[in-house]
Design a protein around this motif. Structure first.
Motif, PDB file in Angstrom:
ATOM      1  N   SER A 168      49.099  48.259  41.762  1.00  0.00           N
ATOM      2  CA  SER A 168      50.412  47.905  41.786  1.00  0.00           C
ATOM      3  C   SER A 168      51.288  48.891  41.431  1.00  0.00           C
TER       4      SER A 168
ATOM      5  N   TYR B  33      46.539  43.863  54.901  1.00  0.00           N
ATOM      6  CA  TYR B  33      46.980  43.983  53.507  1.00  0.00           C
ATOM      7  C   TYR B  33      46.773  42.791  52.500  1.00  0.00           C
ATOM      8  N   LYS B  34      45.980  42.993  51.518  1.00  0.00           N
ATOM      9  CA  LYS B  34      45.515  41.604  50.728  1.00  0.00           C
ATOM     10  C   LYS B  34      45.796  41.918  49.113  1.00  0.00           C
ATOM     11  N   ARG B  35      46.672  41.229  48.732  1.00  0.00           N
ATOM     12  CA  ARG B  35      47.187  41.300  47.420  1.00  0.00           C
ATOM     13  C   ARG B  35      46.083  40.721  46.454  1.00  0.00           C
ATOM     14  N   SER B  36      45.932  41.014  45.086  1.00  0.00           N
ATOM     15  CA  SER B  36      44.930  40.523  44.157  1.00  0.00           C
ATOM     16  C   SER B  36      45.781  39.004  43.812  1.00  0.00           C
TER      17      SER B  36
ATOM     18  N   MET C 257      51.404  37.135  47.241  1.00  0.00           N
ATOM     19  CA  MET C 257      52.242  37.989  47.569  1.00  0.00           C
ATOM     20  C   MET C 257      53.738  37.704  47.263  1.00  0.00           C
TER      21      MET C 257
ATOM     22  N   TRP D 109      46.162  46.165  45.638  1.00  0.00           N
ATOM     23  CA  TRP D 109      46.154  45.797  46.956  1.00  0.00           C
ATOM     24  C   TRP D 109      44.769  46.312  47.412  1.00  0.00           C
ATOM     25  N   ASP D 110      44.349  45.648  48.524  1.00  0.00           N
ATOM     26  CA  ASP D 110      43.468  46.228  49.369  1.00  0.00           C
ATOM     27  C   ASP D 110      43.933  46.356  50.690  1.00  0.00           C
ATOM     28  N   LEU D 111      43.690  47.413  51.349  1.00  0.00           N
ATOM     29  CA  LEU D 111      44.042  47.582  52.791  1.00  0.00           C
ATOM     30  C   LEU D 111      42.679  47.983  53.480  1.00  0.00           C
TER      31      LEU D 111
ATOM     32  N   GLU E 268      57.397  41.669  48.459  1.00  0.00           N
ATOM     33  CA  GLU E 268      56.574  42.527  49.008  1.00  0.00           C
ATOM     34  C   GLU E 268      56.339  42.211  50.519  1.00  0.00           C
TER      35      GLU E 268
ATOM     36  N   ASP F 102      48.314  35.366  50.139  1.00  0.00           N
ATOM     37  CA  ASP F 102      48.080  36.788  49.606  1.00  0.00           C
ATOM     38  C   ASP F 102      47.837  37.921  50.456  1.00  0.00           C
ATOM     39  N   SER F 103      47.808  37.625  51.848  1.00  0.00           N
ATOM     40  CA  SER F 103      47.496  38.600  52.905  1.00  0.00           C
ATOM     41  C   SER F 103      48.246  38.722  54.055  1.00  0.00           C
TER      42      SER F 103
END
Length: 210
Positions: A85, A120-123, A126, A104-106, A130, A178-179
């Protein structure tokens, strides 16, 4: 109905263009961008690409694109990136195969060397800010529209979507809190048609003998 950059607020075409024009020129739409450009920008911001097969396999689980990879051209490949982040380059100890580290995973599905599908996945959940930023990044100088029920019933889509860019080239769908998924409209429609055709061909075989 135009889809707002800010959740819950209807904006005009002019306002959508103004919001996008205020962003740096490097934030052009990502769908259709070449891998080299994506990685140059991502790596300069502390991002990394997952190299561990176990981590990559676990990250792919449940992703909406996974079931459609077999229908895409042979030169299709997937790369999964991670970005903290705060832009700090993560240490190897932070990259767990069981849980996602803070950031983030992309996921990017490349077809012919260009991005066609991105997740786009947030831990964590979101934030609205964002979400707005990602929508603006992918606006590509245009604006987003939300589909109404009538439009959803008429469109052909493999992934399903609630938002479409005004130029019709890119679609988007939130995946939980989150995604978010962005994808090329033409590929989405073709995948839906191929999947339906495949199921129709397999149906007689699956029920043969009943």
């Amino acid at each position: 109905m135009k889809y707002p950059i800010q959740l819950g607020t209807i904006v005009s075409v002019f306002a959508g263009l103004v919001i996008t024009s205020l962003l740096p020129s490097t934030l052009d739409a990502r769908i259709g961008e070449r891998r080299e450009s994506i990685e140059r920008r991502l790596f300069s911001s502390g991002g990394i690409v997952y190299r561990d097969d176990t981590i990559e396999e676990n990250r792919r689980k449940g992703m909406p694109y996974a079931q459609y990879l077999e229908y895409l051209p042979s030169n299709t490949y997937v790369r999964i990136y991670f970005k903290t982040s705060d832009g700090r380059r993560p240490s190897s100890s932070e990259l767990s195969d069981r849980r996602m580290s803070a950031g983030w995973d992309l996921h990017v599905v490349y077809v012919n060397g260009k991005s066609a599908i991105e997740v786009y996945k947030r831990s964590q959940d979101m934030t609205e800010q964002e979400f707005n930023r990602l929508m603006a990044i992918h606006a590509g100088g245009s604006f987003w529209k939300r589909l109404d029920k009538e439009d959803k019933a008429e469109v052909v889509s493999a992934f399903g979507f609630e938002m479409i860019r005004d130029d019709g080239l890119v679609r988007a769908q939130k995946l939980g809190r989150d995604s978010i998924l962005f994808f090329e409209a033409e590929i989405d429609a073709k995948l839906a048609e191929m999947k339906t055709s495949d199921l129709q061909e397999k149906a007689p075989v699956s029920v043969d003998g009943f």
